[in-house]
Every structure is written in structure tokens, then in C-alpha cells.
Design a protein around this motif. Structure first.
Motif, mmCIF file in Angstrom:
data_model
loop_
_atom_site.group_PDB
_atom_site.id
_atom_site.type_symbol
_atom_site.label_atom_id
_atom_site.label_comp_id
_atom_site.label_asym_id
_atom_site.label_seq_id
_atom_site.Cartn_x
_atom_site.Cartn_y
_atom_site.Cartn_z
ATOM 1 N N MET A 90 0.832 -1.196 0.000
ATOM 2 C CA MET A 90 0.000 0.000 0.000
ATOM 3 C C MET A 90 0.869 1.250 0.000
ATOM 4 N N SER A 91 0.455 2.240 -0.767
ATOM 5 C CA SER A 91 1.149 3.527 -0.763
ATOM 6 C C SER A 91 0.741 4.325 0.466
ATOM 7 N N ALA A 92 1.508 5.375 0.779
ATOM 8 C CA ALA A 92 1.172 6.226 1.915
ATOM 9 C C ALA A 92 -0.207 6.850 1.721
ATOM 10 N N LYS A 93 -0.532 7.211 0.487
ATOM 11 C CA LYS A 93 -1.854 7.793 0.201
ATOM 12 C C LYS A 93 -2.956 6.782 0.482
ATOM 13 N N ASP A 94 -2.767 5.542 0.030
ATOM 14 C CA ASP A 94 -3.759 4.490 0.288
ATOM 15 C C ASP A 94 -3.946 4.273 1.781
ATOM 16 N N ILE A 95 -2.840 4.272 2.512
ATOM 17 C CA ILE A 95 -2.890 4.054 3.958
ATOM 18 C C ILE A 95 -3.666 5.166 4.645
ATOM 19 N N CYS A 96 -3.350 6.408 4.302
ATOM 20 C CA CYS A 96 -4.037 7.542 4.927
ATOM 21 C C CYS A 96 -5.532 7.502 4.656
ATOM 22 N N THR A 152 -7.399 4.945 3.779
ATOM 23 C CA THR A 152 -8.041 3.781 4.391
ATOM 24 C C THR A 152 -8.251 3.990 5.889
ATOM 25 N N PHE A 153 -7.227 4.476 6.588
ATOM 26 C CA PHE A 153 -7.371 4.697 8.023
ATOM 27 C C PHE A 153 -8.354 5.827 8.329
ATOM 28 N N ASP A 154 -8.393 6.845 7.490
ATOM 29 C CA ASP A 154 -9.364 7.927 7.709
ATOM 30 C C ASP A 154 -10.790 7.399 7.606
ATOM 31 N N LEU A 155 -11.047 6.551 6.598
ATOM 32 C CA LEU A 155 -12.388 5.986 6.451
ATOM 33 C C LEU A 155 -12.686 4.995 7.570
ATOM 34 N N LEU A 156 -11.700 4.182 7.955
ATOM 35 C CA LEU A 156 -11.899 3.260 9.077
ATOM 36 C C LEU A 156 -12.213 4.024 10.363
ATOM 37 N N GLY A 157 -11.561 5.168 10.541
ATOM 38 C CA GLY A 157 -11.842 5.985 11.725
ATOM 39 C C GLY A 157 -13.296 6.411 11.771
ATOM 40 N N THR A 177 -18.550 -3.224 5.058
ATOM 41 C CA THR A 177 -17.574 -2.223 4.626
ATOM 42 C C THR A 177 -16.353 -2.229 5.530
ATOM 43 N N TYR A 178 -16.582 -2.338 6.826
ATOM 44 C CA TYR A 178 -15.497 -2.371 7.803
ATOM 45 C C TYR A 178 -14.586 -3.577 7.580
ATOM 46 N N LEU A 179 -15.180 -4.763 7.397
ATOM 47 C CA LEU A 179 -14.383 -5.975 7.211
ATOM 48 C C LEU A 179 -13.500 -5.883 5.972
ATOM 49 N N ALA A 180 -14.067 -5.382 4.882
ATOM 50 C CA ALA A 180 -13.307 -5.279 3.638
ATOM 51 C C ALA A 180 -12.125 -4.334 3.774
ATOM 52 N N HIS A 209 -8.261 7.038 18.152
ATOM 53 C CA HIS A 209 -7.484 5.801 18.196
ATOM 54 C C HIS A 209 -7.011 5.409 16.800
ATOM 55 N N LEU A 210 -7.895 5.508 15.818
ATOM 56 C CA LEU A 210 -7.523 5.166 14.440
ATOM 57 C C LEU A 210 -6.558 6.189 13.855
ATOM 58 N N ASP A 211 -6.701 7.453 14.249
ATOM 59 C CA ASP A 211 -5.758 8.461 13.758
ATOM 60 C C ASP A 211 -4.370 8.216 14.337
ATOM 61 N N GLU A 212 -4.323 7.859 15.631
ATOM 62 C CA GLU A 212 -3.035 7.521 16.260
ATOM 63 C C GLU A 212 -2.411 6.314 15.554
ATOM 64 N N LYS A 213 -3.245 5.340 15.234
ATOM 65 C CA LYS A 213 -2.745 4.141 14.556
ATOM 66 C C LYS A 213 -2.202 4.493 13.172
ATOM 67 N N LYS A 214 -2.902 5.367 12.471
ATOM 68 C CA LYS A 214 -2.442 5.796 11.147
ATOM 69 C C LYS A 214 -1.071 6.460 11.248
ATOM 70 N N GLN A 215 -0.909 7.362 12.209
ATOM 71 C CA GLN A 215 0.368 8.049 12.363
ATOM 72 C C GLN A 215 1.482 7.064 12.720
ATOM 73 N N ALA A 216 1.164 6.081 13.568
ATOM 74 C CA ALA A 216 2.164 5.079 13.947
ATOM 75 C C ALA A 216 2.583 4.249 12.742
ATOM 76 N N VAL A 217 1.619 3.900 11.892
ATOM 77 C CA VAL A 217 1.916 3.123 10.689
ATOM 78 C C VAL A 217 2.815 3.915 9.749
ATOM 79 N N LEU A 218 2.514 5.197 9.558
ATOM 80 C CA LEU A 218 3.309 6.032 8.653
ATOM 81 C C LEU A 218 4.739 6.197 9.165
ATOM 82 N N VAL A 219 4.892 6.331 10.492
ATOM 83 C CA VAL A 219 6.230 6.426 11.075
ATOM 84 C C VAL A 219 6.994 5.132 10.838
#
Length: 245
Positions: A97-103, A105-110, A174-177, A225-235
Motif C-alpha cells: 500500500m502507498s502512503a496515500k492508500d494508507i491515509c 483507508t485509516f481515515d475511512l476506518l476511523g 464495509t469495515y471488514l473489507a 485511536h484510528l488516527d493515532e494508529k495511522k500516524q504510527a503506521v506512517l512512522v
């Protein structure tokens, strides 16, 4: 294993009866492709199959202790979920996954988890809350032992249970996918001790919000929580890229 599993030629034929698995990933017989898919997901999540790794059917059959038929069906399932890609001249590989895809995806999951948490506050019973608390305490026990694999299983189950308690089928699917695509990234992000401790504290606050039936607070906590997780993943991703650079 993450880099040593190479793609086989397309004219490979069905191997003889599967031999006992090696490497701790063998699955019980009789084997259905769903069971094989679950085993492969676990290997991807825990890094046994790293992003970008090429997949060799013969080696995977040996590791899992299965024949090629259920393996190929499982690979089709994972491809549909976006966990593996078929690339020209490379064959099947674990998706990257690219950084854009990750951001994104985590934003929508949040958003999804935030809404699920708010609904769970309104719909959960005392029994539901007690079961979540029991899962939370088991997760804390794994954390205290430094058992990341066990911790993640309880962590994943807690998030999944909250999502189920929301009682919204469209939200659920949607969440599972979406979550399947980033489970491996969520697992790896806990390798940082400070971020892992913060995630544990946030889970404690979620339990408190559920007990208080405080939907708005729960929604805010889940999104945070999901935003924190996103930032941790990007780091984590930036740290992985630096040695290569």
C-alpha cells in the motif's frame, strides 16, 4: 520466509498428497479454502509474508501442509480482498500500500469505527459489556508479557466485537473489507513500545465510555485511536524506507 517464497511457473501441476506442514503454520485436515485463506492472512499480518514478497505455490503448500487446489482457491479470495496482487513477470505478490492508500483507508476506518462505537454504546447489554471487559483484561495480560501476537488477537477481537454490537450490516461489510487491507500494518505499528502503551491506555478509555453509555465520547475516542494508529503506521513505513534510501 518473507522474501524466500518465489512464484512458480504457470505450468506447475498438482503436487502429490500434501506432506505435514513446517514452520508452525500447518492447518488441520480436512482443509477448506477458507481455512487456508485464514492461515495466509495470519502470515501476512504477522509478517511471515512481507509486503512485496513473491508467492510460490509449492513452498506455501509445504508450509501449510495442503495441496494446490485449496491454496489456489484461497489465493483467489485474498486477491479479491486486495491482500495480494498479480503482477506482470512477477506473478502473485503480497500487496503493497502507498502512503496515500494508507491515509485514506485509516481515515475511512476511523469514521466507521467511530460510528460503530457510538451505536454500540446505545445497543450493548450488560452481558456484552462484561464480555468486552473480559477480552480487555486478557489483552492486558498479553501486553504485560510482551506477547504481541496474543495481544493483537484480543485487540482485533475487541474492535470486531464493537463493530458487531453496532448492529448495522452495511457498516459491518464495509469495515471488514477495509480492515483486512491494513491488519498487517496495525500489527506492526505496536512494535514501538511507547505507541503500544498509548494504544493500551486508549482501549481502557473506550471500555469506560461504553460502561457510561457515552456515545459522543466513544465516537471521539475511536476516531482518535484510528488516527493515532495511522500516524504510527506512517512512522513505521518511513523507518523501513530509510535504510533502503
Amino acid at each position: 520466509m518473507a522474501t524466500g517464497i518465489l512464484h512458480t511457473k504457470s505450468d506447475d501441476v498438482e503436487s502429490e498428497a500434501a506432506k505435514p506442514g513446517r514452520g508452525g503454520f500447518a492447518v488441520a485436515r480436512p482443509v477448506l479454502h477458507e481455512t487456508v485463506a485464514n492461515a495466509l492472512r495470519k502470515m501476512i499480518v504477522e509478517g511471515a509474508l512481507a509486503p512485496g514478497a513473491r508467492l510460490n505455490e509449492r513452498d506455501l503448500c509445504a508450509v501449510l501442509g495442503v495441496s494446490r487446489t485449496p491454496l489456489r482457491e484461497a489465493l483467489k479470495v485474498l486477491a479479491a480482498e486486495g491482500l495480494i496482487d498479480h503482477q506482470p513477470n512477477r506473478g502473485a505478490v503480497v500487496a503493497v500500500m502507498s502512503a496515500k492508500d494508507i491515509c485514506e483507508t485509516f481515515d475511512l476506518l476511523g469514521c466507521l469505527e467511530s460510528f460503530a462505537g457510538e451505536l454500540a454504546c446505545a445497543k450493548s447489554t450488560i452481558t456484552d459489556l462484561n464480555e468486552l471487559k473480559a477480552l480487555h483484561y486478557s489483552m492486558l495480560a498479553c501486553y504485560s508479557r510482551g506477547d504481541l501476537s496474543g495481544y493483537y488477537e484480543y485487540n482485533r477481537t475487541i474492535h470486531d466485537r464493537i463493530n458487531l454490537l453496532a448492529g448495522n450490516d452495511v457498516l459491518r461489510q464495509t469495515y471488514l473489507a477495509l480492515n483486512r487491507r491494513v491488519e498487517g500494518l496495525r500489527f506492526r505499528s505496536n512494535h514501538d513500545a511507547q505507541k503500544w502503551a498509548r494504544a493500551v491506555a486508549e482501549h481502557g478509555q473506550m471500555i469506560e465510555a461504553l460502561e457510561a453509555r457515552d456515545g459522543p465520547r466513544m465516537a471521539k475516542l475511536m476516531r482518535q485511536h484510528l488516527d493515532e494508529k495511522k500516524q504510527a503506521v506512517l512512522v513505521t513505513l518511513r523507518g523501513d524506507a530509510e535504510p533502503a534510501a
